[in-house]
Design a protein around this motif. Structure first.
Motif, PDB file in Angstrom:
ATOM      1  N   TYR A   1       0.875  -1.170   0.000  1.00  0.00           N
ATOM      2  CA  TYR A   1       0.000   0.000   0.000  1.00  0.00           C
ATOM      3  C   TYR A   1       0.910   1.217   0.000  1.00  0.00           C
ATOM      4  CZ  TYR A   1      -3.612  -3.362   1.338  1.00  0.00           C
ATOM      5  OH  TYR A   1      -4.474  -4.433   1.360  1.00  0.00           O
ATOM      6  N   GLN A   2       1.272   1.677  -1.187  1.00  0.00           N
ATOM      7  CA  GLN A   2       2.252   2.763  -1.301  1.00  0.00           C
ATOM      8  C   GLN A   2       1.663   4.049  -1.840  1.00  0.00           C
ATOM      9  OE1 GLN A   2       5.410   0.607  -3.516  1.00  0.00           O
ATOM     10  NE2 GLN A   2       6.656   0.947  -1.690  1.00  0.00           N
ATOM     11  N   HIS A   3       0.481   3.979  -2.429  1.00  0.00           N
ATOM     12  CA  HIS A   3      -0.181   5.182  -2.942  1.00  0.00           C
ATOM     13  C   HIS A   3      -1.549   5.278  -2.252  1.00  0.00           C
ATOM     14  CE1 HIS A   3       2.854   5.827  -6.083  1.00  0.00           C
ATOM     15  NE2 HIS A   3       2.869   4.512  -6.172  1.00  0.00           N
ATOM     16  N   ILE A   4      -1.541   5.840  -1.079  1.00  0.00           N
ATOM     17  CA  ILE A   4      -2.711   5.810  -0.196  1.00  0.00           C
ATOM     18  C   ILE A   4      -3.508   7.110  -0.332  1.00  0.00           C
ATOM     19  CG2 ILE A   4      -3.468   5.604   2.205  1.00  0.00           C
ATOM     20  CD1 ILE A   4      -0.784   4.170   2.764  1.00  0.00           C
ATOM     21  N   LEU A   5      -4.809   6.952  -0.540  1.00  0.00           N
ATOM     22  CA  LEU A   5      -5.702   8.108  -0.645  1.00  0.00           C
ATOM     23  C   LEU A   5      -6.508   8.227   0.641  1.00  0.00           C
ATOM     24  CD1 LEU A   5      -6.736  10.303  -2.674  1.00  0.00           C
ATOM     25  CD2 LEU A   5      -8.651   8.768  -3.121  1.00  0.00           C
ATOM     26  N   VAL A   6      -6.382   9.361   1.329  1.00  0.00           N
ATOM     27  CA  VAL A   6      -7.128   9.613   2.555  1.00  0.00           C
ATOM     28  C   VAL A   6      -8.278  10.556   2.256  1.00  0.00           C
ATOM     29  CG1 VAL A   6      -7.036  10.491   4.910  1.00  0.00           C
ATOM     30  CG2 VAL A   6      -5.028   9.384   3.933  1.00  0.00           C
ATOM     31  N   VAL A   7      -9.493  10.104   2.516  1.00  0.00           N
ATOM     32  CA  VAL A   7     -10.660  10.969   2.341  1.00  0.00           C
ATOM     33  C   VAL A   7     -10.829  11.780   3.630  1.00  0.00           C
ATOM     34  CG1 VAL A   7     -13.124  11.062   1.846  1.00  0.00           C
ATOM     35  CG2 VAL A   7     -11.706   9.250   0.823  1.00  0.00           C
ATOM     36  N   VAL A   8     -10.611  13.078   3.528  1.00  0.00           N
ATOM     37  CA  VAL A   8     -10.653  13.950   4.704  1.00  0.00           C
ATOM     38  C   VAL A   8     -12.098  14.308   5.030  1.00  0.00           C
ATOM     39  CG1 VAL A   8      -9.976  16.225   5.597  1.00  0.00           C
ATOM     40  CG2 VAL A   8      -8.362  14.870   4.220  1.00  0.00           C
ATOM     41  N   ASP A   9     -12.414  14.269   6.317  1.00  0.00           N
ATOM     42  CA  ASP A   9     -13.745  14.662   6.798  1.00  0.00           C
ATOM     43  C   ASP A   9     -13.713  16.162   7.114  1.00  0.00           C
ATOM     44  OD1 ASP A   9     -16.106  15.136   8.154  1.00  0.00           O
ATOM     45  OD2 ASP A   9     -16.064  13.235   9.239  1.00  0.00           O
ATOM     46  N   PRO A  10     -14.456  16.991   6.356  1.00  0.00           N
ATOM     47  CA  PRO A  10     -14.354  18.444   6.532  1.00  0.00           C
ATOM     48  C   PRO A  10     -14.929  18.963   7.843  1.00  0.00           C
ATOM     49  CG  PRO A  10     -16.086  17.916   4.973  1.00  0.00           C
ATOM     50  CD  PRO A  10     -15.389  16.621   5.280  1.00  0.00           C
TER      51      PRO A  10
ATOM     52  N   GLY B   1      -8.463  27.914  -0.309  1.00  0.00           N
ATOM     53  CA  GLY B   1      -8.642  28.042   1.142  1.00  0.00           C
ATOM     54  C   GLY B   1      -8.686  26.691   1.832  1.00  0.00           C
ATOM     55  N   ARG B   2      -9.380  25.721   1.222  1.00  0.00           N
ATOM     56  CA  ARG B   2      -9.455  24.387   1.818  1.00  0.00           C
ATOM     57  C   ARG B   2      -8.112  23.665   1.729  1.00  0.00           C
ATOM     58  NH1 ARG B   2     -12.742  24.437   5.386  1.00  0.00           N
ATOM     59  NH2 ARG B   2     -13.326  22.227   5.296  1.00  0.00           N
ATOM     60  N   GLU B   3      -7.344  23.949   0.685  1.00  0.00           N
ATOM     61  CA  GLU B   3      -6.009  23.349   0.585  1.00  0.00           C
ATOM     62  C   GLU B   3      -5.102  23.863   1.704  1.00  0.00           C
ATOM     63  OE1 GLU B   3      -2.434  23.274  -2.676  1.00  0.00           O
ATOM     64  OE2 GLU B   3      -4.458  22.780  -3.379  1.00  0.00           O
ATOM     65  N   GLU B   4      -5.219  25.144   2.026  1.00  0.00           N
ATOM     66  CA  GLU B   4      -4.444  25.695   3.144  1.00  0.00           C
ATOM     67  C   GLU B   4      -4.853  25.019   4.448  1.00  0.00           C
ATOM     68  OE1 GLU B   4      -1.839  27.805   3.066  1.00  0.00           O
ATOM     69  OE2 GLU B   4      -2.032  27.534   0.883  1.00  0.00           O
ATOM     70  N   TRP B   5      -6.138  24.727   4.586  1.00  0.00           N
ATOM     71  CA  TRP B   5      -6.600  24.032   5.794  1.00  0.00           C
ATOM     72  C   TRP B   5      -6.017  22.624   5.863  1.00  0.00           C
ATOM     73  CZ3 TRP B   5     -10.333  19.851   5.969  1.00  0.00           C
ATOM     74  CH2 TRP B   5     -10.651  19.466   7.272  1.00  0.00           C
ATOM     75  N   LEU B   6      -5.942  21.941   4.708  1.00  0.00           N
ATOM     76  CA  LEU B   6      -5.352  20.603   4.694  1.00  0.00           C
ATOM     77  C   LEU B   6      -3.902  20.642   5.183  1.00  0.00           C
ATOM     78  CD1 LEU B   6      -6.634  18.938   1.381  1.00  0.00           C
ATOM     79  CD2 LEU B   6      -7.497  18.642   3.705  1.00  0.00           C
ATOM     80  N   LYS B   7      -3.202  21.697   4.832  1.00  0.00           N
ATOM     81  CA  LYS B   7      -1.802  21.817   5.269  1.00  0.00           C
ATOM     82  C   LYS B   7      -1.703  21.855   6.788  1.00  0.00           C
ATOM     83  CE  LYS B   7      -0.193  24.212   1.091  1.00  0.00           C
ATOM     84  NZ  LYS B   7       0.319  25.483   0.529  1.00  0.00           N
ATOM     85  N   THR B   8      -2.686  22.450   7.444  1.00  0.00           N
ATOM     86  CA  THR B   8      -2.653  22.510   8.914  1.00  0.00           C
ATOM     87  C   THR B   8      -2.820  21.115   9.520  1.00  0.00           C
ATOM     88  OG1 THR B   8      -5.045  22.875   9.208  1.00  0.00           O
ATOM     89  CG2 THR B   8      -3.665  24.828   8.820  1.00  0.00           C
ATOM     90  N   LEU B   9      -3.519  20.231   8.804  1.00  0.00           N
ATOM     91  CA  LEU B   9      -3.700  18.862   9.307  1.00  0.00           C
ATOM     92  C   LEU B   9      -2.390  18.086   9.315  1.00  0.00           C
ATOM     93  CD1 LEU B   9      -7.042  17.825   7.526  1.00  0.00           C
ATOM     94  CD2 LEU B   9      -6.745  18.874   9.778  1.00  0.00           C
TER      95      LEU B   9
END
Length: 303
Positions: free
Chosen positions: A4-13, A68-76
């Motif tokens: 499992y080397q290319h893992i997609l995480v579905v983020v809960d907003p 804006g949501r991409e910036e929020w992802l960076k905080t995660l």
């Protein structure tokens, strides 16, 4: 050997704790050169209905929301700043989350989707199929649905199989489930267990056939399943103490066994559905998920 080397995480907003991200990082840490992609599909119908704005202005507003949501992802990702894992971010504008996820799986060649889940209300599950259910039916790669329980090293992994089906596709799926379960158990230094449910004796047979002996029938069915389960154990070099066979419906037997052995992960297959049955009914995997207290990894047959 699975990877499992290319893992997609579905983020809960709306979640305060991103359990799926935490689990994906744990999985990626078991591999070398793993990439974890944080994925967030968003959509706001009001932006599409703003008649006072031109098409270009609407596009600019959407782009602003995405950034804006991409910036929020960076905080995660701040808690993982010292991690050697490579992270990528992807935010898309899409009104149907499960379609956006599947499109990303296909274009990004992901080999695992990780998503948090929660128990669905019965009436909601029956009428409105949740994103989880769509993914189980349509996602071309394994789906890991995450609950709250951690994965301890040296714990138990439970693989659920359907031993006595004459369907070759089911046999192939059983082999895949056990193979991948064995590899996951190895990575976690865990003990692999197999569980199989065999059917209850049909009441109508006892009523319609005067000479029918339900006890003899039940014993024969159990013996048949025991033999099939043992053959899988021999093939995959498993101890007999890790085999679990119980009478009843799979959606009752599997969660009960998972609780009995304190499984940290259950791995099972999903056959998928289409048409009217997909709209109205879940399959065994979907019913099991709602009753489990641990994570579940769902595999679909190879196509």
């Amino acid at each position: 050997m699975i990877k499992y080397q290319h893992i997609l995480v579905v983020v809960d907003p709306v979640a305060e704790v991103q359990a799926a991200l935490h689990r994906a990082v744990s999985v990626a840490a078991l591999e070398e050169d793993a990439i974890v992609t944080l994925f967030l599909p968003i959509y706001d119908f009001s932006y599409e209905m703003t008649s006072m704005l031109s098409s270009d202005e609407r596009d600019e507003m959407r782009e602003g929301v995405l950034q804006g949501r991409e910036e929020w992802l960076k905080t995660l990702l701040r808690p993982y700043a010292d991690s050697k894992i490579r992270f990528e971010l992807k935010v898309v504008w899409h009104s149907r989350p499960f379609e956006a996820i599947i499109q990303q799986v296909q274009t990004g060649h992901h080999d695992l989707v990780v998503k948090s889940t929660h128990k669905h209300a019965l009436i909601q599950s029956f009428i409105f199929t949740p994103t989880d259910w769509h993914l189980l039916r349509k996602c071309p790669c394994p789906v890991l649905l995450v609950k709250e329980q951690d994965w301890p090293m040296g714990g138990n992994v439970l693989a659920a199989v359907n031993c006595c089906s004459d369907d070759k596709a089911q046999e192939a799926l059983n082999n895949r489930i056990i193979h991948e379960s064995a590899e996951v158990a190895r990575l976690l230094s865990a003990t692999l267990h197999l569980v199989n449910a065999y059917p209850i004796t049909p009441v109508n047979m006892a009523l319609e056939l005067p000479d029918f002996d339900p006890h003899a029938y039940n014993a024969a069915v159990k013996k048949h399943h025991e033999r099939a389960l043992y053959e899988y154990a021999v093939r995959f070099d498993l101890e007999s103490s890790s085999l679990h066979l119980d009478e009843g419906l799979a959606e009752e037997v599997i969660p009960r066994c998972a609780d009995d052995i304190n499984a940290s992960l259950v791995i099972l297959g999903s056959v998928g559905r289409t048409g009217l049955s997909a709209a109205l009914l879940g399959n065994t995997a979907e019913y099991v998920i709602d009753k489990l207290h641990c994570d579940v990894l769902v595999l679909r047959p190879d196509v």
